[in-house]
Design a protein around this motif. Sequence first.
Motif, PDB file in Angstrom:
ATOM      1  N   TRP A 104       0.805  -1.216   0.000  1.00 37.60           N
ATOM      2  CA  TRP A 104       0.000   0.000   0.000  1.00 37.60           C
ATOM      3  C   TRP A 104       0.836   1.262   0.000  1.00 37.60           C
ATOM      4  O   TRP A 104       0.430   2.284  -0.554  1.00 37.60           O
ATOM      5  CB  TRP A 104      -0.931  -0.008   1.223  1.00 37.60           C
ATOM      6  CG  TRP A 104      -2.266  -0.558   0.913  1.00 37.60           C
ATOM      7  CD1 TRP A 104      -2.571  -1.875   0.666  1.00 37.60           C
ATOM      8  CD2 TRP A 104      -3.477   0.166   0.769  1.00 37.60           C
ATOM      9  NE1 TRP A 104      -3.900  -2.013   0.395  1.00 37.60           N
ATOM     10  CE2 TRP A 104      -4.496  -0.771   0.463  1.00 37.60           C
ATOM     11  CE3 TRP A 104      -3.827   1.503   0.887  1.00 37.60           C
ATOM     12  CZ2 TRP A 104      -5.815  -0.409   0.265  1.00 37.60           C
ATOM     13  CZ3 TRP A 104      -5.153   1.862   0.700  1.00 37.60           C
ATOM     14  CH2 TRP A 104      -6.124   0.921   0.391  1.00 37.60           C
ATOM     15  N   GLU A 105       2.014   1.212   0.660  1.00 34.71           N
ATOM     16  CA  GLU A 105       2.818   2.439   0.703  1.00 34.71           C
ATOM     17  C   GLU A 105       3.197   2.900  -0.698  1.00 34.71           C
ATOM     18  O   GLU A 105       3.309   4.102  -0.969  1.00 34.71           O
ATOM     19  CB  GLU A 105       4.075   2.240   1.565  1.00 34.71           C
ATOM     20  CG  GLU A 105       5.042   1.160   1.098  1.00 34.71           C
ATOM     21  CD  GLU A 105       4.699  -0.215   1.620  1.00 34.71           C
ATOM     22  OE1 GLU A 105       5.510  -1.132   1.436  1.00 34.71           O
ATOM     23  OE2 GLU A 105       3.619  -0.370   2.207  1.00 34.71           O
ATOM     24  N   THR A 106       3.355   1.927  -1.632  1.00 39.14           N
ATOM     25  CA  THR A 106       3.646   2.285  -3.018  1.00 39.14           C
ATOM     26  C   THR A 106       2.476   3.040  -3.641  1.00 39.14           C
ATOM     27  O   THR A 106       2.658   4.034  -4.347  1.00 39.14           O
ATOM     28  CB  THR A 106       3.951   1.022  -3.846  1.00 39.14           C
ATOM     29  OG1 THR A 106       5.138   0.412  -3.339  1.00 39.14           O
ATOM     30  CG2 THR A 106       4.158   1.364  -5.306  1.00 39.14           C
ATOM     31  N   GLU A 164       8.988   0.064  -9.943  1.00 37.87           N
ATOM     32  CA  GLU A 164       9.368   0.823 -11.138  1.00 37.87           C
ATOM     33  C   GLU A 164       8.141   1.399 -11.836  1.00 37.87           C
ATOM     34  O   GLU A 164       8.163   2.533 -12.322  1.00 37.87           O
ATOM     35  CB  GLU A 164      10.158  -0.080 -12.103  1.00 37.87           C
ATOM     36  CG  GLU A 164      11.533  -0.486 -11.601  1.00 37.87           C
ATOM     37  CD  GLU A 164      12.423   0.716 -11.289  1.00 37.87           C
ATOM     38  OE1 GLU A 164      12.392   1.695 -12.078  1.00 37.87           O
ATOM     39  OE2 GLU A 164      13.116   0.675 -10.265  1.00 37.87           O
ATOM     40  N   ALA A 165       7.058   0.604 -11.890  1.00 37.53           N
ATOM     41  CA  ALA A 165       5.830   1.096 -12.513  1.00 37.53           C
ATOM     42  C   ALA A 165       5.265   2.276 -11.738  1.00 37.53           C
ATOM     43  O   ALA A 165       4.768   3.248 -12.321  1.00 37.53           O
ATOM     44  CB  ALA A 165       4.796  -0.037 -12.576  1.00 37.53           C
ATOM     45  N   MET A 166       5.343   2.202 -10.409  1.00 35.09           N
ATOM     46  CA  MET A 166       4.888   3.301  -9.567  1.00 35.09           C
ATOM     47  C   MET A 166       5.677   4.567  -9.844  1.00 35.09           C
ATOM     48  O   MET A 166       5.119   5.661  -9.977  1.00 35.09           O
ATOM     49  CB  MET A 166       5.011   2.907  -8.088  1.00 35.09           C
ATOM     50  CG  MET A 166       4.663   4.001  -7.084  1.00 35.09           C
ATOM     51  SD  MET A 166       6.049   5.130  -6.679  1.00 35.09           S
ATOM     52  CE  MET A 166       7.231   3.986  -5.986  1.00 35.09           C
ATOM     53  N   GLU A 200       5.939   9.992 -11.981  1.00 36.57           N
ATOM     54  CA  GLU A 200       6.649  11.048 -12.719  1.00 36.57           C
ATOM     55  C   GLU A 200       5.724  11.719 -13.725  1.00 36.57           C
ATOM     56  O   GLU A 200       5.756  12.948 -13.889  1.00 36.57           O
ATOM     57  CB  GLU A 200       7.866  10.441 -13.434  1.00 36.57           C
ATOM     58  CG  GLU A 200       9.006  10.073 -12.487  1.00 36.57           C
ATOM     59  CD  GLU A 200      10.085   9.244 -13.172  1.00 36.57           C
ATOM     60  OE1 GLU A 200       9.929   8.985 -14.392  1.00 36.57           O
ATOM     61  OE2 GLU A 200      11.057   8.842 -12.507  1.00 36.57           O
ATOM     62  N   GLU A 201       4.884  10.922 -14.391  1.00 35.88           N
ATOM     63  CA  GLU A 201       3.944  11.486 -15.362  1.00 35.88           C
ATOM     64  C   GLU A 201       2.934  12.403 -14.679  1.00 35.88           C
ATOM     65  O   GLU A 201       2.599  13.479 -15.185  1.00 35.88           O
ATOM     66  CB  GLU A 201       3.213  10.351 -16.093  1.00 35.88           C
ATOM     67  CG  GLU A 201       4.128   9.515 -16.990  1.00 35.88           C
ATOM     68  CD  GLU A 201       3.407   8.330 -17.597  1.00 35.88           C
ATOM     69  OE1 GLU A 201       2.216   8.120 -17.247  1.00 35.88           O
ATOM     70  OE2 GLU A 201       4.010   7.595 -18.403  1.00 35.88           O
TER      71      GLU A 201
END
Length: 693
Positions: free
Chosen positions: A39-41, A470-472, A477-478
Amino acid sequence: MASQICANQYDISKAVLNVSRAADVKEEFELQMKSKTNWETYLVPGPMTIALLGELIMISASNDFSIKKNAPKDGYKYIRYLESFRACLMQVANEGYDAFSMAHRNMDEIRLHSMNIPDYIKQIVQILVQGDDQLVQLLLPDHLINMKDISEECTALSAAVENKFSSVIHTVQELLEACVNANKVYQENLEDIQTSIETTKMKEKAAKETKETIEKQMNKMEKFVDEAHSQLNTALNSTPSGLDMVVIDLIHGIWDGFTTLGSSIANICTGKRSAKSKCNTVRREDASENKQVCHIDEIPIYLKSNILLQYAFRLTDYLDKDKKLDMQKVYDARRDIVTSDWIKAGFDEVHKNMAGEHDCAPKHLALEICRMGIHVCNELSALAKSNKGNSNDNTKITEDIQELLNKAETFNSLNKKTTSAPAFIPQSPNMVNMPPRTGGFQSERLCQFKIEQTKQQMRFAQESYDKTFEAMKKANEELNEIIVSMQKLKVKEVDFDKTVKMLIKGMNALGNVKEQWEKMVRFFQMISSHIKICLNKSVKQLGNTSKTILKSVTYTSNSFVRDLIYQQAFQACNIANHVHMISETYTEVSDLYIMDQVSTLGRLIALNPNNSEFEKERAKLAKGCTKAQARILEIVKKKKEEFENKTDMRVKKLETELQPLIRGITPECKKQIEKNVSAGMRPLTTDELSQFC
């Protein structure tokens, strides 16, 4: 020599108990689930999503227009102010504020509720180990009802937040649709909006289907309890006397299957169904990535892998240390019986039970193992009856037994990869004091096999966590780029094009949060299902006559039922522990880094965008959200390091406490085990996806 084997087997059994304590298995379950529900992600985009809502308030001060043109005949369900695009933006901001506020309150309640479940589990275990069936029937229901009440209350709390975020997403979705219908969208943005809306609808449909299939499978849990009793009775009725410890091994296989059931449903509950089953369907959510989805109807098939593995190992009992057939073990001349006939009966029953299961590659593999097992048993019986046990024909049978074991290990590894079930399971209270088997090589091979499975599972868990991380970062960033560009603009500089882009990003970010709450709802539904079965079926079965089924080890049918209750309660506790850790993380992060920003958003909503104080509050919110996001990202990195350390420690514990005791496994055998595990757990190639999926 025999005494040395027994002593070593005792040491191995003791070490297995040590590495499969309830606390160790709970942590391994947590590690498996962590890569899918960290969840932190998902909280990292939280502050920037709140900042986005703040920017929507700022945008609402720009030129207003109507989006009523070309509205659907029945109107819109969620947006309320079709005459004013500005008012619709304020509606989104208000609903977002309410959603984050409710999420914090409800998650704190879930945290307080879930922390009580482990205490109930301890009391349940204390009752079960007394061995008094009347005491169990008298006291156990109250504790189970308390757990059931907690899970149902938490289900309602989770569902309320899920519905709240869903409402915000629907509002944004309708707002975008209204803009398209009112011809307010430029052609270059039209495709992005339509794609975003279509993706959201597909996710909703997939979530609904997942919910229905999970409910369907949880309803089948009672059927599995009946099958567990059936498997036990088959083993008891067909196993020759004097093989009580073999039956104990089969009971372990039944418990392993029950753990598989719990883990498989929990794995699907995460919504990230990344199992690489050979008959999985493929859902393309992204043109660049194929996501394999485990069909829920495959789960009953995978449950059979544990008992099939036990039957395959029992056939290896007929081989001596040189892997040659020992006909004295196959044929009991004194009683004139073929001792392998009970294994054939086991393979026959599994083959029969597979008839009505979902037609897929795992089913074909399971049936092939059954047919091979039945064939080997028939050959052993024919050899015994023709007195050809000492002929040179034995080589083919020994090779068939080895090949059968290899396939069973591969199938079991495919099960572990697909369902995320742990290789080592906790011993039930009535089983923990059973004397260890003296299977020598066979027991050592099984331990080596489980060690290799755990190593592979921990490696895959780390890889999955890395991909999620990495997906997060990429998605975050977007989102940041949109927010930063908006924060640099004045009210008059905001155009409709930028607003639409921000709405799309906001809808996606809110969608991720909503998906996590969907998982919470499913987790609590699982806890409720386990408890209901304990109450409605297992506890009532204790009223049956306490018939001794294994005289030499004083294990009764009611002992089996009590252990079954323990396994169900343990699975519920596993999930509750996982949920409690999630709720603690969420509440801590939300309290420190999200709720302050939500409060600032509330003040911003109350101000007129043309007020001089508005820009100050807007700047304060932007600065606070940026700082909060950085702090949450630090927590995510710290949690990731802790996760990696725990997976490494789990493997290290097996390598230091259990591996040194396994002395009878040759390098060739170890290599074969690694090959079998890898064959079951490796990702499918593109050709295999086309062939099987």
